[in-house]
Design a protein around this motif. Structure first.
Motif, short mmCIF file in Angstrom:
data_model
loop_
_atom_site.label_atom_id
_atom_site.label_comp_id
_atom_site.label_asym_id
_atom_site.label_seq_id
_atom_site.Cartn_x
_atom_site.Cartn_y
_atom_site.Cartn_z
N ILE A 1 151.14 16.31 78.90
CA ILE A 1 151.19 17.33 78.16
C ILE A 1 152.14 18.44 78.64
O ILE A 1 152.29 18.57 80.05
N SER A 2 152.27 19.54 78.05
CA SER A 2 153.19 20.54 78.48
C SER A 2 152.19 21.87 78.36
O SER A 2 151.19 21.94 77.50
N ARG A 3 152.55 22.76 79.05
CA ARG A 3 151.78 24.17 79.16
C ARG A 3 151.93 24.75 77.49
O ARG A 3 150.69 25.31 77.13
N GLN A 4 152.89 24.55 76.91
CA GLN A 4 153.26 25.11 75.80
C GLN A 4 152.36 24.18 74.63
O GLN A 4 151.48 24.93 73.83
N GLU A 5 151.96 23.01 74.60
CA GLU A 5 151.30 22.29 74.03
C GLU A 5 149.81 22.76 74.13
O GLU A 5 149.05 22.82 73.14
N LEU A 6 149.54 22.73 75.35
CA LEU A 6 148.27 23.33 75.53
C LEU A 6 147.73 24.78 75.17
O LEU A 6 146.87 24.77 74.47
N GLU A 7 148.67 25.54 75.37
CA GLU A 7 148.42 26.97 74.58
C GLU A 7 148.52 26.94 73.27
O GLU A 7 147.59 27.54 72.44
N THR B 1 145.26 28.10 71.02
CA THR B 1 145.43 28.87 70.07
C THR B 1 144.75 28.26 68.60
O THR B 1 144.14 29.00 68.04
N GLU B 2 145.09 27.23 68.31
CA GLU B 2 144.52 26.45 66.98
C GLU B 2 142.91 26.24 67.11
O GLU B 2 142.46 26.69 65.97
N THR B 3 142.63 25.93 68.33
CA THR B 3 141.10 25.72 68.28
C THR B 3 140.38 27.26 68.36
O THR B 3 139.47 27.25 67.27
N ASP B 4 140.86 28.13 68.83
CA ASP B 4 140.43 29.42 68.77
C ASP B 4 140.31 30.14 67.22
O ASP B 4 139.08 30.72 66.94
N ARG B 5 141.12 29.57 66.50
CA ARG B 5 141.26 30.00 65.19
C ARG B 5 140.00 29.60 64.26
O ARG B 5 139.48 29.91 63.45
N LEU B 6 139.66 28.15 64.62
CA LEU B 6 138.96 27.49 63.92
C LEU B 6 137.25 27.97 64.38
O LEU B 6 136.46 27.97 63.65
N ILE C 1 143.96 19.54 84.05
CA ILE C 1 144.83 20.06 83.17
C ILE C 1 146.19 20.07 83.88
O ILE C 1 147.17 19.48 83.53
N GLU C 2 145.95 20.50 85.23
CA GLU C 2 146.98 20.53 86.17
C GLU C 2 147.60 19.14 86.47
O GLU C 2 148.68 18.85 86.18
N LEU C 3 146.90 18.11 86.61
CA LEU C 3 147.38 16.58 86.60
C LEU C 3 147.99 16.24 85.29
O LEU C 3 149.20 15.65 85.43
N LEU C 4 147.26 16.56 83.99
CA LEU C 4 148.05 16.03 83.04
C LEU C 4 149.55 16.69 82.81
O LEU C 4 150.46 16.16 82.28
N ILE C 5 149.69 18.02 83.27
CA ILE C 5 150.83 18.69 83.08
C ILE C 5 151.86 18.18 84.16
O ILE C 5 152.99 17.95 83.87
N GLU C 6 151.50 18.09 85.52
CA GLU C 6 152.15 17.35 86.45
C GLU C 6 152.84 15.85 86.09
O GLU C 6 154.13 15.69 86.42
N LYS C 7 151.95 15.22 85.39
CA LYS C 7 152.37 13.95 85.32
C LYS C 7 153.23 13.67 83.78
O LYS C 7 153.53 12.69 83.27
N GLY C 8 153.42 14.89 83.03
CA GLY C 8 154.28 15.24 82.04
C GLY C 8 153.84 14.51 80.77
O GLY C 8 154.35 14.17 79.64
#
Length: 68
Positions: A44-50, A54-59, A35-42
């Motif tokens: 994904i963003s932390r906001q997209e991940l969060e 949240t969406e997955t948790d709702r499911l 996750i940290e590597l994906l964020i560092e390389k741009g």
């Protein structure tokens, strides 16, 4: 402890539980690093991940392990 027929069974169970704990730790470590590597390389963003978390948790309404 009545569910274990012998103390050897209990020791084996505790050993297996310890192994699972170690495996779980290793998986979480790898996941966090990825996750940290994906964020560092741009990629994904932390906001997209969060948002996805949240969406997955709702499911996951109800138990993830149905008794059917």
């Amino acid at each position: 402890m009545d569910s274990f027929s012998t103390s050897t069974d209990l020791v084996q169970f505790i050993g297996k539980l310890g192994d699972l704990k170690d495996e779980h730790y290793q998986l979480i470590l790898v996941q966090s690093a990825l996750i940290e590597l994906l964020i560092e390389k741009g990629l994904i963003s932390r906001q997209e991940l969060e948002q996805r978390i949240t969406e997955t948790d709702r499911l996951m309404i109800g138990s993830p392990y149905p008794m059917a």
